[in-house]
Design a protein around this motif. Structure first.
Motif, mmCIF file in Angstrom:
data_model
loop_
_atom_site.group_PDB
_atom_site.id
_atom_site.type_symbol
_atom_site.label_atom_id
_atom_site.label_comp_id
_atom_site.label_asym_id
_atom_site.label_seq_id
_atom_site.Cartn_x
_atom_site.Cartn_y
_atom_site.Cartn_z
ATOM 1 N N SER A 29 3.665 -12.106 -0.291
ATOM 2 C CA SER A 29 4.213 -11.183 0.523
ATOM 3 C C SER A 29 4.019 -9.768 -0.145
ATOM 4 C CB SER A 29 5.762 -11.585 0.363
ATOM 5 O OG SER A 29 6.409 -11.534 -0.965
ATOM 6 N N ALA A 30 3.881 -9.606 -1.394
ATOM 7 C CA ALA A 30 3.730 -8.165 -1.848
ATOM 8 C C ALA A 30 2.223 -7.837 -2.082
ATOM 9 C CB ALA A 30 4.307 -8.340 -3.316
ATOM 10 N N GLY A 31 1.338 -8.801 -2.252
ATOM 11 C CA GLY A 31 -0.150 -8.597 -2.265
ATOM 12 C C GLY A 31 -0.903 -8.274 -1.069
ATOM 13 N N TRP A 32 -0.488 -8.742 0.283
ATOM 14 C CA TRP A 32 -1.125 -8.773 1.442
ATOM 15 C C TRP A 32 -1.336 -7.443 1.765
ATOM 16 C CZ3 TRP A 32 -4.061 -12.233 3.601
ATOM 17 C CH2 TRP A 32 -4.259 -12.242 4.914
ATOM 18 N N CYS A 33 -0.243 -6.775 1.826
ATOM 19 C CA CYS A 33 -0.483 -5.197 2.249
ATOM 20 C C CYS A 33 -0.089 -4.147 1.353
ATOM 21 C CB CYS A 33 0.572 -5.176 3.321
ATOM 22 S SG CYS A 33 0.045 -6.239 4.934
ATOM 23 N N HIS A 34 -0.454 -4.513 0.202
ATOM 24 C CA HIS A 34 -0.096 -3.411 -1.012
ATOM 25 C C HIS A 34 -1.077 -2.155 -0.818
ATOM 26 C CE1 HIS A 34 0.551 -1.991 -4.942
ATOM 27 N NE2 HIS A 34 -0.583 -1.907 -5.189
ATOM 28 N N ASP A 35 -0.443 -0.986 -1.008
ATOM 29 C CA ASP A 35 -1.236 0.162 -1.215
ATOM 30 C C ASP A 35 -2.208 0.206 0.187
ATOM 31 O OD1 ASP A 35 -1.809 2.592 -1.978
ATOM 32 O OD2 ASP A 35 -3.459 1.899 -3.315
ATOM 33 N N TRP A 36 -1.612 -0.411 1.212
ATOM 34 C CA TRP A 36 -2.374 -0.170 2.449
ATOM 35 C C TRP A 36 -2.629 1.194 2.880
ATOM 36 C CZ3 TRP A 36 -5.383 -4.101 3.299
ATOM 37 C CH2 TRP A 36 -5.916 -4.322 4.689
ATOM 38 N N PRO A 37 -3.711 1.519 3.664
ATOM 39 C CA PRO A 37 -4.240 2.959 3.947
ATOM 40 C C PRO A 37 -3.467 3.351 5.131
ATOM 41 C CG PRO A 37 -5.854 1.388 4.311
ATOM 42 C CD PRO A 37 -5.079 0.475 3.519
ATOM 43 N N VAL A 38 -2.823 2.568 5.862
ATOM 44 C CA VAL A 38 -2.127 3.041 7.138
ATOM 45 C C VAL A 38 -0.912 2.424 7.195
ATOM 46 C CG1 VAL A 38 -3.868 3.611 8.598
ATOM 47 C CG2 VAL A 38 -3.360 1.366 8.532
ATOM 48 N N ALA A 39 0.412 3.074 7.658
ATOM 49 C CA ALA A 39 1.519 2.644 7.828
ATOM 50 C C ALA A 39 1.730 1.649 8.686
ATOM 51 C CB ALA A 39 2.595 3.941 7.902
ATOM 52 N N GLY A 40 2.520 0.487 8.654
ATOM 53 C CA GLY A 40 2.964 -0.378 9.686
ATOM 54 C C GLY A 40 3.729 -0.060 10.689
ATOM 55 N N GLN A 41 3.868 -0.493 11.883
ATOM 56 C CA GLN A 41 4.428 -0.190 13.002
ATOM 57 C C GLN A 41 5.886 -0.546 13.413
ATOM 58 O OE1 GLN A 41 2.043 -0.532 16.430
ATOM 59 N NE2 GLN A 41 0.372 0.951 15.482
ATOM 60 N N TRP A 42 6.288 -1.989 12.616
ATOM 61 C CA TRP A 42 7.437 -2.620 13.099
ATOM 62 C C TRP A 42 8.031 -3.255 11.900
ATOM 63 C CZ3 TRP A 42 4.547 -5.255 17.625
ATOM 64 C CH2 TRP A 42 3.851 -6.208 17.167
ATOM 65 N N ASP A 43 9.169 -3.799 12.037
ATOM 66 C CA ASP A 43 9.935 -4.754 11.315
ATOM 67 C C ASP A 43 9.617 -5.975 11.738
ATOM 68 O OD1 ASP A 43 10.988 -3.019 9.011
ATOM 69 O OD2 ASP A 43 12.361 -2.228 10.422
ATOM 70 N N THR A 44 10.070 -6.173 13.060
ATOM 71 C CA THR A 44 9.748 -7.471 13.815
ATOM 72 C C THR A 44 9.312 -6.901 15.092
ATOM 73 O OG1 THR A 44 12.161 -7.508 14.563
ATOM 74 C CG2 THR A 44 11.381 -8.858 12.569
ATOM 75 N N PRO A 45 8.648 -7.642 15.956
ATOM 76 C CA PRO A 45 8.195 -7.060 17.281
ATOM 77 C C PRO A 45 9.106 -7.276 18.348
ATOM 78 C CG PRO A 45 7.389 -9.434 16.751
ATOM 79 C CD PRO A 45 7.932 -8.956 15.703
ATOM 80 N N ASP A 46 9.069 -6.535 19.400
ATOM 81 C CA ASP A 46 10.200 -6.501 20.293
ATOM 82 C C ASP A 46 9.667 -7.494 21.292
ATOM 83 O OD1 ASP A 46 11.917 -6.414 22.316
ATOM 84 O OD2 ASP A 46 12.296 -4.076 22.064
ATOM 85 N N VAL A 47 10.357 -8.536 21.701
ATOM 86 C CA VAL A 47 9.633 -9.420 22.649
ATOM 87 C C VAL A 47 10.648 -9.722 23.664
ATOM 88 C CG1 VAL A 47 8.188 -10.639 21.262
ATOM 89 C CG2 VAL A 47 10.441 -11.632 21.578
ATOM 90 N N SER A 48 11.658 -8.993 23.840
ATOM 91 C CA SER A 48 12.602 -8.829 25.034
ATOM 92 C C SER A 48 11.983 -8.656 26.394
ATOM 93 C CB SER A 48 13.784 -7.963 25.086
ATOM 94 O OG SER A 48 13.445 -6.577 25.032
ATOM 95 N N ALA A 49 12.194 -9.589 27.326
ATOM 96 C CA ALA A 49 11.382 -9.198 28.605
ATOM 97 C C ALA A 49 12.159 -9.681 29.863
ATOM 98 C CB ALA A 49 10.224 -10.101 28.818
#
Length: 521
Positions: free
Chosen positions: A426-446
């Motif tokens: 959970s810590a290593g997968w995106c460590h020091d990634w060159p771009v920021a992430g977009q969401w905490d959780t996806p919005d799937v309300s429809a």
């Protein structure tokens, strides 16, 4: 790395003959039927939950040049019924008039016969990072009941395979990285672990260039709607497996009025953030391991402790293998994970664990190589590269070393075998990634979307079945409809349950929506 959606296993779930409780009938056979022509440039839009933006005619009116499919580095050329083409999509959906990239598509047209053609049925087999172009011909036999009424269509999403696929490091660098301890015990091992993660991200940035900021799930959902328009369909008919369920949920949120018949099988929990997904997966794989151990007559707690002890020994001293390579702790965990995706593979796990206990790491190493797409010549596939690029653009969360250490005990309590590995991951997968992430959780309300059928498998290791109910709740009342299969393995459709297969087929072909909460056992 064990991510929560592994495309190769999504189509190889375990087999179990099942019965089914009754369902109710929904829309008739004509509901969601595709138009026969192309949409006009004047009416084609990129419709989202916040409004719509007209797309240029150069995108919406493009004609796909379907031709014979060629062999790829991962698979031979498919049969004569398959045709391939390239769809042009915007690199940046905020600039639809700007630079474009090409997406590789594959299609087998409806065979006709029993009833009229309904339209195109798009497939995403998971990952993120799995090639639909390579997988679709192999999966077609599983969905043979649908081939008369639908064109079977899949594609390599942006950043994957033939669609600007991303390779972040060389084969030699991948093999060298296998010696990095994924559950570091010392300060030196922690430094090496996080340095390797940072190096991987830099390699991805160098390989992908500006594409690295435009491979999100939202980008791909918008690609799907353009694909729908160019294919000539008024509504989206879609079959998503594993990560493909998250993609389907995001599509439904962005384009609720375009939802036709959507099947989501092996459902990702949309309410969990990236750490929560790792924790869910630790629980799911431990549950599958417990079921496996019970099937061999072992007590799950004692059997898990025995495997955990083996992994500790491997952490200190890797085992030799017949290839001359070494079975490390990390590779052993990966080798244990792969057979848990399918009950049919459990005997293989028994043999591999027995050999490792006797001092031979060859069988577990071979299983790990299959998961990591390593062939006998030492060449690795790129699924995990694309997977990481996409998920790290999606997910905002970047756990620190201190936060990770605080959570390790909780992860290990969830799973004595997989918890430590997934906690560090959970810590290593995106460590020091060159771009920021977009969401905490996806919005799937429809709200307002047509009913969407969600299939959850109680023994699913990679996407625990609780995710189906949570996806149904998030989609909204009257939209998410849950079907449960009491089985084993990752995914349910095509796994031996007549109940699941007939329910899904009735929904896709006739529009029959089962009662929410239907159980196949």
């Amino acid at each position: 790395m064990l991510r929560y959606v592994r495309w190769a296993a999504a189509v190889a779930a375990g087999l179990l003959v099942a019965g089914c409780s009754s369902g109710s009938s929904g829309g008739g056979d004509d509901e969601g039927k595709a138009s026969s022509g192309q949409p006009s440039a004047a009416t084609a839009t990129a419709t989202g939950s916040t409004g719509s933006t007209a797309l240029p005619a150069s995108l919406t009116s493009q004609k796909l040049d379907w031709g014979r499919c060629k062999a790829t580095s991962d698979s031979a050329a498919p049969g004569d019924t398959w045709r391939c083409a390239t769809l042009k999509v915007p690199l940046d959906w905020a600039k639809p008039d700007g630079e474009t990239i090409g997406l590789a598509l594959i299609r087998e047209q409806a065979s006709g016969g029993q009833g009229k053609r309904i339209g195109s049925l798009l497939f995403n087999f998971g990952g993120p990072g799995g090639s639909g172009v390579s997988t679709m011909p192999y999966f077609a036999g599983t969905v043979s009941a649908l081939r008369e009424r639908y064109d079977l269509v899949s594609w390599d999403p942006r950043g994957v395979g033939a669609s600007e696929g991303i390779r972040c490091r060389s084969d030699k660098d991948i093999q060298r990285a296998e010696s990095v301890d994924s559950t570091p015990d010392t300060a030196a091992e922690e430094t090496a672990y996080f340095q390797d993660a940072a190096d991987f991200g830099k390699g991805c940035e160098k390989a992908a260039g500006k594409l690295i900021a435009h491979v999100s799930t939202t980008d791909t959902a918008r690609d799907m709607d353009l694909m729908r328009q160019v294919l000539g369909d008024t509504r989206m008919h879609y079959f998503g497996i594993s990560y493909g369920t998250e993609l389907g949920g995001v599509y439904a949120h962005l384009f609720p009025k375009k939802v036709g018949r959507l099947i989501l099988d092996a459902v990702v929990d949309p309410t969990a953030d990236s750490v929560g997904q790792e924790k869910n997966q630790a629980a799911g794989f431990q549950r599958a391991l417990d079921d496996y151990l019970k099937s061999t007559g072992q007590d799950p707690e004692q059997g898990s402790r025995k495997i955990a002890d083996l992994l500790k020994r491997l952490d200190a001293t890797p085992l030799p293998a017949s290839s001359g390579r070494k079975l490390t702790q990390s590779l052993a965990v990966t080798g244990i994970v792969l057979p848990l995706y399918s009950k049919d593979s459990w005997p293989t796990l028994t043999s591999a664990l027995r050999a490792a206990e006797e001092g031979d790491g060859s069988e577990l190493l071979s299983l790990a190589d299959q998961y990591n797409e390593r062939d006998s010549s030492g060449h690795y596939g790129t699924t995990t590269h694309s997977q990481r690029v996409i998920s790290c653009l999606d997910d905002k969360e970047r756990p620190t070393l201190a936060e990770t250490k605080q959570r390790l005990a909780e992860f290990e309590k969830v799973s004595p075998v997989f918890g430590d590995f997934l906690g560090w991951d959970s810590a290593g997968w995106c460590h020091d990634w060159p771009v920021a992430g977009q969401w905490d959780t996806p919005d799937v309300s429809a709200p307002g979307a047509a009913p969407i059928l969600l299939v959850g498998n109680t023994g699913d290791p990679a996407t625990p079945y609780e995710g189906a109910r949570r996806m149904a709740d998030e989609l909204g009342k009257g939209v998410g409809v849950e079907l449960t299969w009491k089985g084993e393995g990752h995914g349910a459709y095509g796994s031996g349950s007549d109940c699941v297969d007939s329910t899904v087929n009735a929904y896709l072909v006739s529009g029959t929506v089962p009662k929410d909460g239907t159980i196949c056992s």
